[in-house]
Design a protein around this motif. Structure first.
Motif, mmCIF file in Angstrom:
data_model
loop_
_atom_site.group_PDB
_atom_site.id
_atom_site.type_symbol
_atom_site.label_atom_id
_atom_site.label_comp_id
_atom_site.label_asym_id
_atom_site.label_seq_id
_atom_site.Cartn_x
_atom_site.Cartn_y
_atom_site.Cartn_z
ATOM 1 N N ASP A 52 0.403 -21.435 6.325
ATOM 2 C CA ASP A 52 0.969 -22.539 5.554
ATOM 3 C C ASP A 52 0.743 -22.279 4.069
ATOM 4 O O ASP A 52 -0.389 -22.086 3.636
ATOM 5 C CB ASP A 52 0.325 -23.863 5.963
ATOM 6 C CG ASP A 52 1.054 -25.069 5.407
ATOM 7 O OD1 ASP A 52 1.995 -24.890 4.607
ATOM 8 O OD2 ASP A 52 0.678 -26.201 5.767
ATOM 9 N N ASP A 53 1.820 -22.255 3.287
ATOM 10 C CA ASP A 53 1.715 -22.037 1.848
ATOM 11 C C ASP A 53 1.905 -23.320 1.048
ATOM 12 O O ASP A 53 2.009 -23.277 -0.169
ATOM 13 C CB ASP A 53 2.754 -21.006 1.390
ATOM 14 C CG ASP A 53 2.367 -19.596 1.795
ATOM 15 O OD1 ASP A 53 1.202 -19.386 2.177
ATOM 16 O OD2 ASP A 53 3.227 -18.705 1.721
ATOM 17 N N ASP A 54 1.972 -24.473 1.734
ATOM 18 C CA ASP A 54 2.158 -25.748 1.053
ATOM 19 C C ASP A 54 0.803 -26.333 0.697
ATOM 20 O O ASP A 54 0.077 -26.844 1.558
ATOM 21 C CB ASP A 54 2.948 -26.715 1.939
ATOM 22 C CG ASP A 54 3.173 -28.060 1.268
ATOM 23 O OD1 ASP A 54 3.095 -28.137 0.023
ATOM 24 O OD2 ASP A 54 3.417 -29.043 1.994
ATOM 25 N N LEU A 55 0.451 -26.238 -0.569
ATOM 26 C CA LEU A 55 -0.835 -26.727 -1.049
ATOM 27 C C LEU A 55 -1.026 -28.206 -0.725
ATOM 28 O O LEU A 55 -2.117 -28.641 -0.365
ATOM 29 C CB LEU A 55 -0.926 -26.497 -2.558
ATOM 30 C CG LEU A 55 -2.237 -26.828 -3.241
ATOM 31 C CD1 LEU A 55 -3.331 -25.892 -2.736
ATOM 32 C CD2 LEU A 55 -2.091 -26.717 -4.732
ATOM 33 N N TRP A 56 0.036 -28.992 -0.827
ATOM 34 C CA TRP A 56 -0.058 -30.438 -0.609
ATOM 35 C C TRP A 56 -0.394 -30.802 0.827
ATOM 36 O O TRP A 56 -0.954 -31.875 1.077
ATOM 37 C CB TRP A 56 1.233 -31.127 -1.042
ATOM 38 C CG TRP A 56 1.387 -31.050 -2.523
ATOM 39 C CD1 TRP A 56 2.178 -30.171 -3.212
ATOM 40 C CD2 TRP A 56 0.688 -31.805 -3.502
ATOM 41 N NE1 TRP A 56 2.013 -30.358 -4.570
ATOM 42 C CE2 TRP A 56 1.112 -31.358 -4.768
ATOM 43 C CE3 TRP A 56 -0.253 -32.836 -3.435
ATOM 44 C CZ2 TRP A 56 0.630 -31.899 -5.948
ATOM 45 C CZ3 TRP A 56 -0.731 -33.368 -4.614
ATOM 46 C CH2 TRP A 56 -0.295 -32.903 -5.855
ATOM 47 N N SER A 57 -0.116 -29.921 1.771
ATOM 48 C CA SER A 57 -0.434 -30.236 3.171
ATOM 49 C C SER A 57 -1.939 -30.281 3.417
ATOM 50 O O SER A 57 -2.401 -30.919 4.362
ATOM 51 C CB SER A 57 0.225 -29.226 4.116
ATOM 52 O OG SER A 57 -0.387 -27.947 3.964
ATOM 53 N N VAL A 82 0.266 -22.389 -8.627
ATOM 54 C CA VAL A 82 0.505 -21.453 -7.527
ATOM 55 C C VAL A 82 1.266 -20.233 -8.042
ATOM 56 O O VAL A 82 0.964 -19.097 -7.657
ATOM 57 C CB VAL A 82 1.247 -22.144 -6.361
ATOM 58 C CG1 VAL A 82 1.776 -21.143 -5.359
ATOM 59 C CG2 VAL A 82 0.315 -23.153 -5.672
ATOM 60 N N LEU A 87 -6.080 -24.798 4.195
ATOM 61 C CA LEU A 87 -4.684 -24.705 4.611
ATOM 62 C C LEU A 87 -4.596 -24.111 6.011
ATOM 63 O O LEU A 87 -5.303 -23.147 6.313
ATOM 64 C CB LEU A 87 -3.891 -23.827 3.641
ATOM 65 C CG LEU A 87 -3.694 -24.355 2.230
ATOM 66 C CD1 LEU A 87 -2.946 -23.333 1.385
ATOM 67 C CD2 LEU A 87 -2.947 -25.665 2.245
ATOM 68 N N ASP A 117 2.747 -26.510 -8.629
ATOM 69 C CA ASP A 117 3.698 -25.403 -8.471
ATOM 70 C C ASP A 117 3.454 -24.320 -9.520
ATOM 71 O O ASP A 117 3.484 -23.124 -9.215
ATOM 72 C CB ASP A 117 5.145 -25.899 -8.572
ATOM 73 C CG ASP A 117 5.570 -26.744 -7.386
ATOM 74 O OD1 ASP A 117 4.852 -26.739 -6.358
ATOM 75 O OD2 ASP A 117 6.616 -27.421 -7.495
ATOM 76 N N ARG A 125 3.021 -32.537 -9.074
ATOM 77 C CA ARG A 125 3.679 -31.536 -8.229
ATOM 78 C C ARG A 125 4.113 -30.324 -9.059
ATOM 79 O O ARG A 125 3.941 -29.178 -8.640
ATOM 80 C CB ARG A 125 4.853 -32.145 -7.476
ATOM 81 C CG ARG A 125 4.376 -33.142 -6.427
ATOM 82 C CD ARG A 125 5.481 -33.620 -5.522
ATOM 83 N NE ARG A 125 4.961 -34.550 -4.545
ATOM 84 C CZ ARG A 125 4.355 -34.203 -3.422
ATOM 85 N NH1 ARG A 125 4.218 -32.933 -3.116
ATOM 86 N NH2 ARG A 125 3.912 -35.126 -2.588
ATOM 87 N N VAL A 167 -1.344 -19.143 -4.204
ATOM 88 C CA VAL A 167 -1.753 -20.298 -3.404
ATOM 89 C C VAL A 167 -3.174 -20.137 -2.863
ATOM 90 O O VAL A 167 -3.926 -21.111 -2.795
ATOM 91 C CB VAL A 167 -0.737 -20.592 -2.268
ATOM 92 C CG1 VAL A 167 -0.792 -19.539 -1.173
ATOM 93 C CG2 VAL A 167 -0.971 -21.976 -1.681
ATOM 94 N N ASN A 173 5.679 -36.557 -9.834
ATOM 95 C CA ASN A 173 6.378 -35.287 -10.057
ATOM 96 C C ASN A 173 5.642 -34.389 -11.041
ATOM 97 O O ASN A 173 5.749 -33.166 -10.955
ATOM 98 C CB ASN A 173 7.798 -35.548 -10.561
ATOM 99 C CG ASN A 173 8.682 -36.132 -9.477
ATOM 100 O OD1 ASN A 173 8.408 -35.970 -8.285
ATOM 101 N ND2 ASN A 173 9.726 -36.824 -9.880
#
Length: 166
Positions: free
Chosen positions: A114-119, A94, A110, A91, A87, A99, A84
């Motif tokens: 897609d705005d999810d950095l973890w993907s 970003v 990415l 966050d 993460r 991002v 966490n």
């Protein structure tokens, strides 16, 4: 880039880039893209005396998370899954830089839209850089205690004053 006819590179003060979105400094008081890493300090949710020093390396996406006492984070599952603290660090980055800038710095591809950095992260384990990162955080904190002045700071003596450079 100039301001008042003087190049920023020749001034003792650099322009401050406004954050993309406001962020809560209580949870992540320090975040930066430096030394080939997204790195920072994350407050503990359970102990006010403890902070976590977390980082993600650019390119190989190595994860590292340790306490300020250099103890490993219990939530970092062998470096393969982010805790966490990591993460929260991502966050905050970003929110601070956006991002696109964070993904570019970490060399994350990415998918479009897609705005999810973890993907886009393919994480590994990284060696701890807690001492370096925490030392940088403490150095930044020290500047909060420096009284406001227009005079040069001795530790920044290698930057010439704006009016002196020709």
């Amino acid at each position: 880039m100039t301001s008042g006819g003087v190049a920023y590179e020749r001034r003792s003060a650099a322009p401050v880039i406004a954050p993309v979105r406001p962020r809560k400094l209580a949870k992540v008081p320090f975040v930066e893209l430096a030394d080939g890493r997204l790195q920072g300090v994350v407050s503990s949710g359970s102990d006010v005396e403890r902070v976590y020093v977390s980082s993600i390396t650019a390119g190989d996406h190595g994860l590292s998370c340790n306490t300020n006492n250099n103890r490993p984070c219990g939530g970092l599952a062998g470096g393969a899954r982010a805790c966490n603290h990591l993460r929260a660090l991502a966050d905050a980055a970003v929110a601070q830089y956006g991002v696109d800038r964070v993904a570019r710095y970490l060399k994350v591809a990415l998918p479009d839209g897609d705005d999810d950095l973890w993907s886009g992260l393919h994480t590994t384990t990284a060696p701890s850089r807690a001492a370096e990162v925490f030392s940088g955080f403490l150095r930044h904190l020290a500047y909060l205690e420096v009284p406001a002045t227009a005079e040069p700071l001795p530790e920044l003596h290698w930057f010439p004053a704006a009016g002196v450079v020709r």
